[in-house]
Design a protein around this motif. Sequence first.
Motif, PDB file in Angstrom:
ATOM      1  N   PHE A 183      19.397  18.816  25.499  1.00 24.45           N
ATOM      2  CA  PHE A 183      18.907  17.824  26.363  1.00 24.45           C
ATOM      3  C   PHE A 183      17.202  17.544  26.065  1.00 24.45           C
ATOM      4  O   PHE A 183      16.837  16.482  25.739  1.00 24.45           O
ATOM      5  CB  PHE A 183      19.121  17.830  27.797  1.00 24.45           C
ATOM      6  CG  PHE A 183      20.383  17.521  28.099  1.00 24.45           C
ATOM      7  CD1 PHE A 183      21.345  16.455  27.333  1.00 24.45           C
ATOM      8  CD2 PHE A 183      21.087  18.198  29.210  1.00 24.45           C
ATOM      9  CE1 PHE A 183      22.526  16.347  27.834  1.00 24.45           C
ATOM     10  CE2 PHE A 183      22.387  18.130  29.486  1.00 24.45           C
ATOM     11  CZ  PHE A 183      23.022  17.067  29.006  1.00 24.45           C
ATOM     12  N   VAL A 184      16.501  18.729  25.942  1.00 23.73           N
ATOM     13  CA  VAL A 184      15.168  18.785  25.687  1.00 23.73           C
ATOM     14  C   VAL A 184      15.055  18.123  24.005  1.00 23.73           C
ATOM     15  O   VAL A 184      14.125  17.322  23.957  1.00 23.73           O
ATOM     16  CB  VAL A 184      14.514  19.961  25.942  1.00 23.73           C
ATOM     17  CG1 VAL A 184      12.964  20.086  25.439  1.00 23.73           C
ATOM     18  CG2 VAL A 184      14.618  20.345  27.264  1.00 23.73           C
ATOM     19  N   ALA A 185      15.844  18.794  23.314  1.00 26.15           N
ATOM     20  CA  ALA A 185      15.681  18.281  21.898  1.00 26.15           C
ATOM     21  C   ALA A 185      16.202  16.823  21.642  1.00 26.15           C
ATOM     22  O   ALA A 185      15.227  16.234  20.871  1.00 26.15           O
ATOM     23  CB  ALA A 185      16.591  19.013  21.043  1.00 26.15           C
ATOM     24  N   ILE A 186      16.978  16.371  22.569  1.00 24.74           N
ATOM     25  CA  ILE A 186      17.245  15.018  22.464  1.00 24.74           C
ATOM     26  C   ILE A 186      16.161  13.973  22.885  1.00 24.74           C
ATOM     27  O   ILE A 186      15.847  13.073  22.305  1.00 24.74           O
ATOM     28  CB  ILE A 186      18.583  14.771  23.109  1.00 24.74           C
ATOM     29  CG1 ILE A 186      19.891  15.231  22.507  1.00 24.74           C
ATOM     30  CG2 ILE A 186      18.864  13.141  23.420  1.00 24.74           C
ATOM     31  CD1 ILE A 186      21.052  15.310  23.378  1.00 24.74           C
ATOM     32  N   GLY A 187      15.637  14.359  23.905  1.00 25.08           N
ATOM     33  CA  GLY A 187      14.521  13.689  24.516  1.00 25.08           C
ATOM     34  C   GLY A 187      13.087  13.840  23.428  1.00 25.08           C
ATOM     35  O   GLY A 187      12.555  12.662  23.255  1.00 25.08           O
ATOM     36  N   VAL A 188      13.148  14.891  22.732  1.00 22.99           N
ATOM     37  CA  VAL A 188      11.886  14.905  21.724  1.00 22.99           C
ATOM     38  C   VAL A 188      12.318  13.992  20.494  1.00 22.99           C
ATOM     39  O   VAL A 188      11.402  13.399  20.014  1.00 22.99           O
ATOM     40  CB  VAL A 188      11.925  16.333  21.135  1.00 22.99           C
ATOM     41  CG1 VAL A 188      10.778  16.418  20.273  1.00 22.99           C
ATOM     42  CG2 VAL A 188      11.205  17.243  22.533  1.00 22.99           C
ATOM     43  N   MET A 189      13.620  14.072  20.134  1.00 25.67           N
ATOM     44  CA  MET A 189      14.179  13.104  18.993  1.00 25.67           C
ATOM     45  C   MET A 189      13.964  11.670  19.424  1.00 25.67           C
ATOM     46  O   MET A 189      13.505  10.939  18.506  1.00 25.67           O
ATOM     47  CB  MET A 189      15.565  13.478  18.538  1.00 25.67           C
ATOM     48  CG  MET A 189      15.457  15.018  18.030  1.00 25.67           C
ATOM     49  SD  MET A 189      17.387  15.419  17.539  1.00 25.67           S
ATOM     50  CE  MET A 189      18.238  14.159  17.453  1.00 25.67           C
ATOM     51  N   CYS A 190      14.214  11.229  20.775  1.00 30.61           N
ATOM     52  CA  CYS A 190      14.076  10.005  20.992  1.00 30.61           C
ATOM     53  C   CYS A 190      12.572   9.544  21.128  1.00 30.61           C
ATOM     54  O   CYS A 190      12.352   8.487  20.498  1.00 30.61           O
ATOM     55  CB  CYS A 190      14.557   9.825  22.327  1.00 30.61           C
ATOM     56  SG  CYS A 190      16.276   9.947  22.587  1.00 30.61           S
ATOM     57  N   LEU A 191      11.684  10.255  21.617  1.00 29.50           N
ATOM     58  CA  LEU A 191      10.041   9.952  21.299  1.00 29.50           C
ATOM     59  C   LEU A 191       9.951   9.929  19.817  1.00 29.50           C
ATOM     60  O   LEU A 191       9.218   8.891  19.563  1.00 29.50           O
ATOM     61  CB  LEU A 191       9.349  11.034  22.124  1.00 29.50           C
ATOM     62  CG  LEU A 191       9.515  11.172  23.660  1.00 29.50           C
ATOM     63  CD1 LEU A 191       8.625  12.294  24.232  1.00 29.50           C
ATOM     64  CD2 LEU A 191       8.921   9.869  24.272  1.00 29.50           C
ATOM     65  N   LEU A 192      10.084  10.719  19.041  1.00 27.61           N
ATOM     66  CA  LEU A 192       9.943  10.519  17.671  1.00 27.61           C
ATOM     67  C   LEU A 192      10.300   9.380  17.076  1.00 27.61           C
ATOM     68  O   LEU A 192       9.606   8.746  16.320  1.00 27.61           O
ATOM     69  CB  LEU A 192      10.451  11.808  16.889  1.00 27.61           C
ATOM     70  CG  LEU A 192       9.645  13.185  17.158  1.00 27.61           C
ATOM     71  CD1 LEU A 192      10.394  14.358  16.342  1.00 27.61           C
ATOM     72  CD2 LEU A 192       8.168  13.215  16.621  1.00 27.61           C
ATOM     73  N   GLY A 193      11.657   8.998  17.284  1.00 30.79           N
ATOM     74  CA  GLY A 193      12.278   7.725  16.885  1.00 30.79           C
ATOM     75  C   GLY A 193      11.593   6.594  17.608  1.00 30.79           C
ATOM     76  O   GLY A 193      11.278   5.547  16.721  1.00 30.79           O
ATOM     77  N   MET A 194      10.887   6.608  18.608  1.00 27.06           N
ATOM     78  CA  MET A 194      10.182   5.522  19.016  1.00 27.06           C
ATOM     79  C   MET A 194       8.693   5.201  18.212  1.00 27.06           C
ATOM     80  O   MET A 194       8.488   4.402  17.706  1.00 27.06           O
ATOM     81  CB  MET A 194       9.662   5.802  20.503  1.00 27.06           C
ATOM     82  CG  MET A 194      10.869   5.262  21.101  1.00 27.06           C
ATOM     83  SD  MET A 194      10.441   5.906  23.353  1.00 27.06           S
ATOM     84  CE  MET A 194       9.368   4.662  23.483  1.00 27.06           C
ATOM     85  N   ILE A 195       8.413   6.781  17.615  1.00 29.37           N
ATOM     86  CA  ILE A 195       6.935   6.562  17.056  1.00 29.37           C
ATOM     87  C   ILE A 195       7.249   6.113  15.622  1.00 29.37           C
ATOM     88  O   ILE A 195       6.552   5.149  14.970  1.00 29.37           O
ATOM     89  CB  ILE A 195       6.440   8.085  16.971  1.00 29.37           C
ATOM     90  CG1 ILE A 195       5.925   8.513  18.435  1.00 29.37           C
ATOM     91  CG2 ILE A 195       5.477   8.191  15.812  1.00 29.37           C
ATOM     92  CD1 ILE A 195       5.598   9.862  18.421  1.00 29.37           C
ATOM     93  N   VAL A 196       8.472   6.404  15.167  1.00 26.60           N
ATOM     94  CA  VAL A 196       8.748   6.152  13.752  1.00 26.60           C
ATOM     95  C   VAL A 196       9.148   4.461  13.845  1.00 26.60           C
ATOM     96  O   VAL A 196       8.619   3.734  13.006  1.00 26.60           O
ATOM     97  CB  VAL A 196       9.862   6.708  13.101  1.00 26.60           C
ATOM     98  CG1 VAL A 196      10.565   6.086  11.989  1.00 26.60           C
ATOM     99  CG2 VAL A 196       9.676   7.950  12.946  1.00 26.60           C
ATOM    100  N   LYS A 197       9.711   4.026  14.832  1.00 29.33           N
ATOM    101  CA  LYS A 197      10.002   2.511  15.107  1.00 29.33           C
ATOM    102  C   LYS A 197       8.696   1.570  15.180  1.00 29.33           C
ATOM    103  O   LYS A 197       8.522   0.740  14.518  1.00 29.33           O
ATOM    104  CB  LYS A 197      10.846   2.177  16.007  1.00 29.33           C
ATOM    105  CG  LYS A 197      11.064   0.761  16.256  1.00 29.33           C
ATOM    106  CD  LYS A 197      12.420   0.656  17.304  1.00 29.33           C
ATOM    107  CE  LYS A 197      12.760  -0.960  17.046  1.00 29.33           C
ATOM    108  NZ  LYS A 197      14.033  -1.287  17.909  1.00 29.33           N
TER     109      LYS A 197
END
Length: 129
Positions: free
Chosen positions: A10-24
Motif C-alpha cells: 500500500f505504501v508503494a502504491i501511494g508513492v507510485m501515485c505521487l510519482l504519476g502525478m508529478i509525471v502528469k
Amino acid sequence: MAAVIIMGAFVAIGVMCLLGMIVKRLKCSEEVEATVEKLIPNNDPEAGRTYYPVFSYRYEGEDYSVKSNFSSWFIKLSEGQQVTLFIDPHKPESIWFPKETIHKVITIVCFSASSALIMAIFYLSYKKG
C-alpha cells in the motif's frame, strides 16, 4: 508477516501515485483557460455530495470537453466558471487542474501514512513476539 508485506504494498502504491502525478504535471505544460461546462453528480453515497467537473476549452483551433476523474466537496466550482488548466500539448485531452492537486496529495499521503503506521505496528508486534 504477511500483513507487513501487504501494508508495504500500500505504501508503494501511494508513492507510485505521487510519482504519476508529478509525471502528469510535467507533461501537462500548456496553460489554457477553460470553462466549467457542467458538474456531474457522483453517485457514491459514501462520498457525500460531490461532483465531477467537465471542462471545455480550445487548443490550437480544436474544441475539447473533458470530464475530470476527481470529485471532491472541497473544490467549489460552478457551471460557467472560468478556470486555468494545464494540458499535455501532445495529448490535449489530458488535463491537470491545479486546484485538485492538493486534495489528491492529501488523500494519497494519508492513505500511505496510515498504511506505514499499521505496517510498523505489525512489524514491532511481530518482532517482540
